[in-house]
Write a protein that holds these residues in place. Sequence first.
Motif, PDB file in Angstrom:
ATOM      1  N   THR A 178       5.104 -22.048 -15.651  1.00 40.42           N
ATOM      2  CA  THR A 178       5.814 -20.903 -15.082  1.00 40.42           C
ATOM      3  C   THR A 178       5.990 -21.026 -13.580  1.00 40.42           C
ATOM      4  O   THR A 178       6.952 -20.495 -13.022  1.00 40.42           O
ATOM      5  N   PRO A 208       8.403 -18.963 -19.875  1.00 39.45           N
ATOM      6  CA  PRO A 208       7.598 -17.740 -19.976  1.00 39.45           C
ATOM      7  C   PRO A 208       6.112 -18.065 -20.075  1.00 39.45           C
ATOM      8  O   PRO A 208       5.717 -19.012 -20.762  1.00 39.45           O
ATOM      9  N   GLU A 209       5.304 -17.270 -19.398  1.00 38.65           N
ATOM     10  CA  GLU A 209       3.862 -17.498 -19.429  1.00 38.65           C
ATOM     11  C   GLU A 209       3.273 -17.006 -20.744  1.00 38.65           C
ATOM     12  O   GLU A 209       3.677 -15.970 -21.281  1.00 38.65           O
ATOM     13  N   SER A 222       2.046 -21.990 -20.212  1.00 38.62           N
ATOM     14  CA  SER A 222       3.416 -21.550 -20.446  1.00 38.62           C
ATOM     15  C   SER A 222       4.041 -22.215 -21.664  1.00 38.62           C
ATOM     16  O   SER A 222       3.570 -23.239 -22.160  1.00 38.62           O
TER      17      SER A 222
END
Length: 396
Positions: A178, A208-209, A222
Amino acid sequence: MNSGKRPDFDPHDPLGVDDELSTEQLAVRDSVRALCRDQVLPHVADWFERGELPRARELARELGRLGVLGMHLDGYGCAGMSAVDYGVVCEELEACDSGLRSLVSVQGSLAMFAIHRWGSEEQKRHWLPRMAAGEAIGCFGLTEPDHGSDPSSMRTSARRDGSDWVLNGRKMWITNGTIADVAVVWARTEEGVRGFVVPTDTPGFTAPEIAHKLSLRASVTSELVLDDVRLPADAVLPEAHGLRGPLSCLNEARYGIVWGANGAGRSCLEAALEYSTTREQFGKPLAGHQLTQSKLADMAVRVHNGRLLALHLGRRKDAGTLLPQQVSFGKLDNVRGALDVARTARTLLGANGISLEYPVMRHMTNLESVLTYEGTSEMHTLTIGAAMTGVDAFRG
């Protein structure tokens, strides 16, 4: 006959391994230890509890100033230090927290090593000096949602479109993803598996984490999503063809884990030793009970045998004689040993063993991830078994 005074027994270095390290190696260790003590340890329990690493970029720059990012690589702003130097640093970082060592391992042993070993001169000059300084952060995209131990079955694809490449797919459990400025992504092409240097601001790339982790919580983990990510022809790593490329990078990272996991075990041992000598039960310190001393002695043997193993493998690496199967040996044994030490330390601390006021449970949960990433214990067991017998049992 040596008539000099016999050195005192050091419970923190019972085998005298520090005597095997050079003055420079001890100085590097102490510099990293000071950074961890001053900038990470006062906060890491809170970061772990909150599930974040809020100072990742700041820490990367600090680590860059110490010269430990890609420190075992030569040129392009890298320190060009030895494998043992790098191992000593990994041990200190993970004695602080596995997430911090993971940040450094992914940066140097995966992303930077991939570019340094397999990249073009232009790629090296563009990325490596900034990554060594901590001004640019890298990640490494190999593992997929459905393909971890078997990267040959990856689904991420890259197809040619004129002179460009177009990438589609997903990668999973990617440290630094991320916050990364560049991702080294491995994909299937018509000519086999190839690696690509992907600036993370490229349209179609998102990271996206991953939330709800119970391990490596003070670390950025991520998913990488590649949706028609268009790259120029020179984004491919020109020297990497097939799985040899990514597997060589994993071997570099696994070597760091041999040292790092032992650092986590050492931290647990030190916490248990301190606690048992100050906590009283039945009218005397815990350390005065035979079962406690048995546990402490067993933990010390495990940790410091692991340290000797790591040093031996580091010297083989510096001599150019280290085999991948030997790295598997070290990763398998030192991670299992560190987990055993963490679990034993937890029992010595009693109820306090589950508190974040002490490092033990944090290390224990982190090590559950270290046990399976960069090759599960099963995969390393089979690697050693195949090397010993000459029979490949991976698909048996």
